[in-house]
Design a protein around this motif. Structure first.
Motif, PDB file in Angstrom:
ATOM      1  N   PRO A  18       8.770  -1.265  11.357  1.00  0.00           N
ATOM      2  CA  PRO A  18       7.574  -0.437  11.511  1.00  0.00           C
ATOM      3  C   PRO A  18       7.652   0.783  10.599  1.00  0.00           C
ATOM      4  O   PRO A  18       8.722   1.310  10.338  1.00  0.00           O
ATOM      5  CB  PRO A  18       7.609  -0.027  12.976  1.00  0.00           C
ATOM      6  N   ILE A  19       6.489   1.193  10.115  1.00  0.00           N
ATOM      7  CA  ILE A  19       6.431   2.293   9.152  1.00  0.00           C
ATOM      8  C   ILE A  19       5.249   3.201   9.468  1.00  0.00           C
ATOM      9  O   ILE A  19       4.160   2.726   9.769  1.00  0.00           O
ATOM     10  CB  ILE A  19       6.356   1.742   7.706  1.00  0.00           C
ATOM     11  N   GLY A  20       5.503   4.504   9.414  1.00  0.00           N
ATOM     12  CA  GLY A  20       4.465   5.498   9.665  1.00  0.00           C
ATOM     13  C   GLY A  20       3.783   5.940   8.386  1.00  0.00           C
ATOM     14  O   GLY A  20       4.209   5.608   7.269  1.00  0.00           O
ATOM     15  N   ILE A  21       2.749   6.735   8.535  1.00  0.00           N
ATOM     16  CA  ILE A  21       1.939   7.180   7.405  1.00  0.00           C
ATOM     17  C   ILE A  21       2.760   7.958   6.386  1.00  0.00           C
ATOM     18  O   ILE A  21       2.646   7.724   5.180  1.00  0.00           O
ATOM     19  CB  ILE A  21       0.755   8.037   7.906  1.00  0.00           C
ATOM     20  N   THR A  22       3.593   8.863   6.855  1.00  0.00           N
ATOM     21  CA  THR A  22       4.382   9.684   5.929  1.00  0.00           C
ATOM     22  C   THR A  22       5.302   8.819   5.085  1.00  0.00           C
ATOM     23  O   THR A  22       5.409   9.004   3.861  1.00  0.00           O
ATOM     24  CB  THR A  22       5.192  10.741   6.702  1.00  0.00           C
ATOM     25  N   GLY A  80       3.960   6.404  -3.136  1.00  0.00           N
ATOM     26  CA  GLY A  80       3.486   7.479  -4.004  1.00  0.00           C
ATOM     27  C   GLY A  80       2.007   7.765  -3.831  1.00  0.00           C
ATOM     28  O   GLY A  80       1.380   8.401  -4.678  1.00  0.00           O
ATOM     29  N   ILE A  81       1.438   7.307  -2.726  1.00  0.00           N
ATOM     30  CA  ILE A  81       0.018   7.499  -2.423  1.00  0.00           C
ATOM     31  C   ILE A  81      -0.121   8.694  -1.486  1.00  0.00           C
ATOM     32  O   ILE A  81       0.685   8.875  -0.577  1.00  0.00           O
ATOM     33  CB  ILE A  81      -0.551   6.226  -1.748  1.00  0.00           C
ATOM     34  N   ASP A  82      -1.139   9.528  -1.715  1.00  0.00           N
ATOM     35  CA  ASP A  82      -1.389  10.659  -0.827  1.00  0.00           C
ATOM     36  C   ASP A  82      -1.552  10.176   0.612  1.00  0.00           C
ATOM     37  O   ASP A  82      -2.091   9.090   0.850  1.00  0.00           O
ATOM     38  CB  ASP A  82      -2.670  11.389  -1.231  1.00  0.00           C
ATOM     39  N   GLU A  83      -1.104  11.009   1.568  1.00  0.00           N
ATOM     40  CA  GLU A  83      -1.153  10.614   2.979  1.00  0.00           C
ATOM     41  C   GLU A  83      -2.556  10.267   3.449  1.00  0.00           C
ATOM     42  O   GLU A  83      -2.729   9.306   4.189  1.00  0.00           O
ATOM     43  CB  GLU A  83      -0.556  11.706   3.874  1.00  0.00           C
ATOM     44  N   HIS A  84      -3.573  11.033   3.045  1.00  0.00           N
ATOM     45  CA  HIS A  84      -4.926  10.731   3.524  1.00  0.00           C
ATOM     46  C   HIS A  84      -5.414   9.380   2.998  1.00  0.00           C
ATOM     47  O   HIS A  84      -6.103   8.650   3.706  1.00  0.00           O
ATOM     48  CB  HIS A  84      -5.904  11.861   3.186  1.00  0.00           C
ATOM     49  N   LYS A  85      -5.017   9.016   1.775  1.00  0.00           N
ATOM     50  CA  LYS A  85      -5.394   7.707   1.243  1.00  0.00           C
ATOM     51  C   LYS A  85      -4.578   6.603   1.898  1.00  0.00           C
ATOM     52  O   LYS A  85      -5.090   5.508   2.159  1.00  0.00           O
ATOM     53  CB  LYS A  85      -5.219   7.672  -0.272  1.00  0.00           C
ATOM     54  N   ALA A  86      -3.307   6.881   2.187  1.00  0.00           N
ATOM     55  CA  ALA A  86      -2.475   5.901   2.891  1.00  0.00           C
ATOM     56  C   ALA A  86      -3.036   5.643   4.285  1.00  0.00           C
ATOM     57  O   ALA A  86      -3.104   4.490   4.728  1.00  0.00           O
ATOM     58  CB  ALA A  86      -1.030   6.388   2.976  1.00  0.00           C
ATOM     59  N   ARG A  87      -3.463   6.697   4.962  1.00  0.00           N
ATOM     60  CA  ARG A  87      -4.057   6.563   6.302  1.00  0.00           C
ATOM     61  C   ARG A  87      -5.308   5.688   6.237  1.00  0.00           C
ATOM     62  O   ARG A  87      -5.505   4.798   7.074  1.00  0.00           O
ATOM     63  CB  ARG A  87      -4.391   7.943   6.871  1.00  0.00           C
ATOM     64  N   TYR A  88      -6.152   5.931   5.231  1.00  0.00           N
ATOM     65  CA  TYR A  88      -7.375   5.146   5.074  1.00  0.00           C
ATOM     66  C   TYR A  88      -7.037   3.673   4.810  1.00  0.00           C
ATOM     67  O   TYR A  88      -7.630   2.774   5.418  1.00  0.00           O
ATOM     68  CB  TYR A  88      -8.222   5.714   3.931  1.00  0.00           C
ATOM     69  N   SER A  89      -6.063   3.430   3.935  1.00  0.00           N
ATOM     70  CA  SER A  89      -5.672   2.047   3.643  1.00  0.00           C
ATOM     71  C   SER A  89      -5.115   1.367   4.884  1.00  0.00           C
ATOM     72  O   SER A  89      -5.426   0.195   5.137  1.00  0.00           O
ATOM     73  CB  SER A  89      -4.643   2.010   2.504  1.00  0.00           C
ATOM     74  N   LEU A  90      -4.314   2.072   5.650  1.00  0.00           N
ATOM     75  CA  LEU A  90      -3.784   1.490   6.893  1.00  0.00           C
ATOM     76  C   LEU A  90      -4.926   1.118   7.833  1.00  0.00           C
ATOM     77  O   LEU A  90      -4.901   0.051   8.452  1.00  0.00           O
ATOM     78  CB  LEU A  90      -2.814   2.459   7.571  1.00  0.00           C
ATOM     79  N   ARG A  91      -5.926   1.980   7.921  1.00  0.00           N
ATOM     80  CA  ARG A  91      -7.073   1.691   8.785  1.00  0.00           C
ATOM     81  C   ARG A  91      -7.820   0.449   8.296  1.00  0.00           C
ATOM     82  O   ARG A  91      -8.211  -0.409   9.090  1.00  0.00           O
ATOM     83  CB  ARG A  91      -8.020   2.884   8.834  1.00  0.00           C
ATOM     84  N   MET A  92      -8.008   0.331   6.983  1.00  0.00           N
ATOM     85  CA  MET A  92      -8.701  -0.830   6.427  1.00  0.00           C
ATOM     86  C   MET A  92      -7.900  -2.116   6.668  1.00  0.00           C
ATOM     87  O   MET A  92      -8.462  -3.154   7.026  1.00  0.00           O
ATOM     88  CB  MET A  92      -8.958  -0.661   4.928  1.00  0.00           C
ATOM     89  N   LEU A  93      -6.587  -2.032   6.499  1.00  0.00           N
ATOM     90  CA  LEU A  93      -5.728  -3.199   6.738  1.00  0.00           C
ATOM     91  C   LEU A  93      -5.751  -3.600   8.215  1.00  0.00           C
ATOM     92  O   LEU A  93      -5.727  -4.793   8.537  1.00  0.00           O
ATOM     93  CB  LEU A  93      -4.305  -2.908   6.272  1.00  0.00           C
ATOM     94  N   GLU A  94      -5.810  -2.617   9.084  1.00  0.00           N
ATOM     95  CA  GLU A  94      -5.922  -2.920  10.515  1.00  0.00           C
ATOM     96  C   GLU A  94      -7.271  -3.579  10.809  1.00  0.00           C
ATOM     97  O   GLU A  94      -7.340  -4.581  11.537  1.00  0.00           O
ATOM     98  CB  GLU A  94      -5.763  -1.647  11.341  1.00  0.00           C
ATOM     99  N   ASP A  95      -8.347  -3.035  10.235  1.00  0.00           N
ATOM    100  CA  ASP A  95      -9.678  -3.630  10.428  1.00  0.00           C
ATOM    101  C   ASP A  95      -9.730  -5.067   9.918  1.00  0.00           C
ATOM    102  O   ASP A  95     -10.453  -5.897  10.469  1.00  0.00           O
ATOM    103  CB  ASP A  95     -10.756  -2.804   9.723  1.00  0.00           C
ATOM    104  N   ASP A  96      -8.967  -5.359   8.875  1.00  0.00           N
ATOM    105  CA  ASP A  96      -8.910  -6.711   8.316  1.00  0.00           C
ATOM    106  C   ASP A  96      -7.996  -7.638   9.119  1.00  0.00           C
ATOM    107  O   ASP A  96      -7.874  -8.821   8.787  1.00  0.00           O
ATOM    108  CB  ASP A  96      -8.425  -6.676   6.868  1.00  0.00           C
TER     109      ASP A  96
END
Length: 96
Positions: free
Chosen positions: A27-31, A38-54
């Motif tokens: 398991p891996i957290g946003i930070t 090397g992705i900003d945290e806010h963009k990583a958070r958004y990508s995680l949300r999109m991957l979860e939605d998918d």
């Protein structure tokens, strides 16, 4: 038109890089996702949300993990990418 396509491709690339980090370090957290990719945290958070939605990842108290049945999704993603590459190659044949 090309700029719009390039922006969308960059977003999808970011999502795939985040997914790769989840696969490798779950398991891996946003930070940590941000650090590993090397992705900003806010963009990583958004990508995680999109991957979860998918349906590709699931959140847990310890961080993101791949979703049940992920292997099937991975096969679909790889086949889809192959198809998109073929379509992009065929676009170069259009005489403008």
């Amino acid at each position: 038109m090309i700029q719009r396509l390039a922006r969308q491709l960059a977003k999808e690339e970011r999502d795939l890089r985040v997914l790769e980090a989840v696969i490798e370090h779950q398991p891996i957290g946003i930070t940590r996702v941000a650090t590993e990719t090397g992705i900003d945290e806010h963009k990583a958070r958004y990508s995680l949300r999109m991957l979860e939605d998918d349906g590709l990842i699931e959140p847990t108290p310890d961080g993101a993990v791949t979703a049940e049945g992920f292997e099937t999704h991975a096969t679909e993603i790889n086949e889809g990418l192959d198809g998109l590459i073929e379509r992009m190659e065929s676009l170069k044949e259009i005489d403008l």
